[in-house]
Design an enzyme around this catalytic site. Structure first.
Site, PDB file in Angstrom:
ATOM      1  N   HIS A 142      -4.642  -8.689 -12.038  1.00  0.00           N
ATOM      2  CA  HIS A 142      -3.295  -8.755 -12.633  1.00  0.00           C
ATOM      3  C   HIS A 142      -3.349  -9.510 -13.969  1.00  0.00           C
ATOM      4  CE1 HIS A 142      -2.070  -8.632  -8.189  1.00  0.00           C
ATOM      5  NE2 HIS A 142      -1.495  -7.558  -8.683  1.00  0.00           N
TER       6      HIS A 142
ATOM      7  N   GLY B 143      -2.725  -1.002 -13.872  1.00  0.00           N
ATOM      8  CA  GLY B 143      -4.164  -1.057 -13.661  1.00  0.00           C
ATOM      9  C   GLY B 143      -4.750   0.297 -13.290  1.00  0.00           C
TER      10      GLY B 143
ATOM     11  N   SER C  12      -7.910  -7.055  -5.131  1.00  0.00           N
ATOM     12  CA  SER C  12      -6.662  -6.545  -4.563  1.00  0.00           C
ATOM     13  C   SER C  12      -5.972  -7.662  -3.799  1.00  0.00           C
ATOM     14  CB  SER C  12      -6.960  -5.384  -3.604  1.00  0.00           C
ATOM     15  OG  SER C  12      -5.823  -5.111  -2.800  1.00  0.00           O
ATOM     16  N   SER C  13      -4.652  -7.670  -3.851  1.00  0.00           N
ATOM     17  CA  SER C  13      -3.885  -8.644  -3.066  1.00  0.00           C
ATOM     18  C   SER C  13      -4.160  -8.460  -1.578  1.00  0.00           C
ATOM     19  CB  SER C  13      -2.392  -8.486  -3.336  1.00  0.00           C
ATOM     20  OG  SER C  13      -2.144  -8.554  -4.717  1.00  0.00           O
TER      21      SER C  13
ATOM     22  N   ALA D 108       1.239 -12.067  -5.526  1.00  0.00           N
ATOM     23  CA  ALA D 108      -0.082 -12.424  -4.975  1.00  0.00           C
ATOM     24  C   ALA D 108      -1.129 -12.180  -6.061  1.00  0.00           C
ATOM     25  CB  ALA D 108      -0.383 -11.649  -3.694  1.00  0.00           C
TER      26      ALA D 108
HETATM   27  P1  AMP Z   1       0.114  -4.608  -7.302  1.00  0.00           P
HETATM   28  O1  AMP Z   1       0.649  -5.994  -7.412  1.00  0.00           O
HETATM   29  O2  AMP Z   1      -1.041  -4.482  -6.358  1.00  0.00           O
HETATM   30  O3  AMP Z   1       1.179  -3.583  -7.112  1.00  0.00           O
HETATM   31  O4  AMP Z   1      -0.530  -4.300  -8.700  1.00  0.00           O
HETATM   32  C1  AMP Z   1       0.167  -4.517  -9.893  1.00  0.00           C
HETATM   33  C2  AMP Z   1      -0.620  -3.918 -11.018  1.00  0.00           C
HETATM   34  O5  AMP Z   1      -1.897  -4.532 -11.088  1.00  0.00           O
HETATM   35  C3  AMP Z   1      -0.860  -2.417 -10.822  1.00  0.00           C
HETATM   36  O6  AMP Z   1      -0.719  -1.759 -12.064  1.00  0.00           O
HETATM   37  C4  AMP Z   1      -2.285  -2.382 -10.337  1.00  0.00           C
HETATM   38  O7  AMP Z   1      -2.945  -1.183 -10.646  1.00  0.00           O
HETATM   39  C5  AMP Z   1      -2.892  -3.544 -11.091  1.00  0.00           C
HETATM   40  N1  AMP Z   1      -4.096  -4.020 -10.431  1.00  0.00           N
HETATM   41  C6  AMP Z   1      -4.241  -4.349  -9.125  1.00  0.00           C
HETATM   42  N2  AMP Z   1      -5.526  -4.691  -8.861  1.00  0.00           N
HETATM   43  C7  AMP Z   1      -6.196  -4.573 -10.032  1.00  0.00           C
HETATM   44  C8  AMP Z   1      -7.561  -4.764 -10.421  1.00  0.00           C
HETATM   45  N3  AMP Z   1      -8.479  -5.153  -9.547  1.00  0.00           N
HETATM   46  N4  AMP Z   1      -7.906  -4.565 -11.713  1.00  0.00           N
HETATM   47  C9  AMP Z   1      -6.953  -4.158 -12.604  1.00  0.00           C
HETATM   48  N5  AMP Z   1      -5.666  -3.949 -12.309  1.00  0.00           N
HETATM   49  C10 AMP Z   1      -5.290  -4.151 -11.038  1.00  0.00           C
END
Ligand code: AMP
Length: 288
Positions: A46, A155, A193-194, A41
């Protein structure tokens, strides 16, 4: 299972073997490798990590895996958005390989190992999601050991997660550099955020004020207010926005995440929040 080069412009590895073969070929060519673990997502947050990956290494792998073991039974594992084709399109020209294993490949019958950390996993998220970081640490260890990248990028949005992964990699002597990428935000400051797709229009509007309250709370403390007074006032303001519950809104040491006993930050401090609005749980953080 060979590499899937037909489905999308970016090739997809769906098994550890296909991933290892692709990485081995890059290694023969003398190339460096970055890994960006995600649950898909994909949004611009990302993609900023993928861009950082291209700055730091010759080849970038983005893993897309909605990891069941980091969700508690009552959490949103089945509702979590799964948008593989759109994700692959967003990665075109940015990533060199997508690693998208299925759960049976990651956790075959008989899988019995869990990596659990003490200390940095315990406060904040650990209080409200007690099994979460063991799921994260185990899956991230597996992803790193499968890809064997030079750097793995996470992130700062998930600040505590970043601290947990740095700790794990140091403790287990895993030879990879861990990099943190800055939080990407929407125009009103809401951290991307997703899970933001779950928000109704009214909830979305309120959610956009969360970062403003965090910033103002941090500023109070930086100007000398007691941490407990400033965070209690911040929590009141978040609830007044229409949030249903605050799991935590705290100022902690940014590395260890321990509280300041005398209620004054002495070194590098960070404000961290997790709050629910409707059925959505949002987290955010920023330096004080
Ligand atoms: P997730 O898919 O939500 O598990 O996130 C995957 C990676 O993307 C993780 O390292 C998160 O911290 C990073 N991430 C998610 N949202 C953001 C954002 N708004 N800014 C920077 N990194 C992000």
């Amino acid at each position: 299972m060979p590499l899937d080069t037909k489905s999308y412009a970016v090739p997809v590895a769906r098994s550890a073997a296909a991933l290892r073969d692709a990485v081995a070929e890059w290694r023969r060519e003398g190339r460096t490798v970055a890994l960006v673990p995600t649950m898909g997502a994909l949004h611009d947050g990302h993609l900023s990590l993928v861009d950082l990956g291209r700055e730091k290494a010759d080849r970038v792998i983005v893993s897309i895996f909605v990891n069941p073991t980091q969700f508690a039974p009552h959490e949103d594992f089945s509702a979590y958005p799964r948008t593989e084709a759109a994700d692959a399109a967003r990665l075109e020209g940015k990533a060199h390989l997508i690693f998208a294993p299925d759960a049976a490949d990651m956790y075959p019958q008989g899988f019995s190992t869990t990596i659990s950390l003490t200390g940095v996993t315990e406060p904040l998220e650990g209080t409200f999601r007690p099994t979460h970081f063991a799921g994260v640490a185990t899956v991230v260890a597996k992803l790193i050991l499968r890809a064997m990248p030079d750097v793995a990028i996470f992130g700062e949005k998930d600040w505590q997660q970043l601290m947990v992964i740095r700790r794990m990699v140091a403790d287990l002597d895993i030879p990879v550099e861990i990099l943190g990428g800055a939080i990407m935000r929407e125009a009103d400051g809401l951290a991307m955020s997703s899970r933001n797709v779950y928000l109704s229009p009214d909830e979305r509007k309120a959610a956009g004020q969360l970062n403003v309250i965090l910033r103002e709370t941090a500023a109070h403390v930086a100007k000398g207010a007691r941490i407990s007074d400033a965070t209690a006032e911040g929590a009141r303001r978040v609830l007044a926005l229409g949030f249903d519950k605050i799991d935590y809104l705290e100022i902690r040491d940014s590395g260890s995440l321990v509280a300041y006993p005398d209620d004054r930050p002495t070194s590098s401090a960070r404000i961290l929040v997790a709050a629910k609005i409707g059925k959505t749980r949002l987290i955010d953080n920023m330096p004080v």
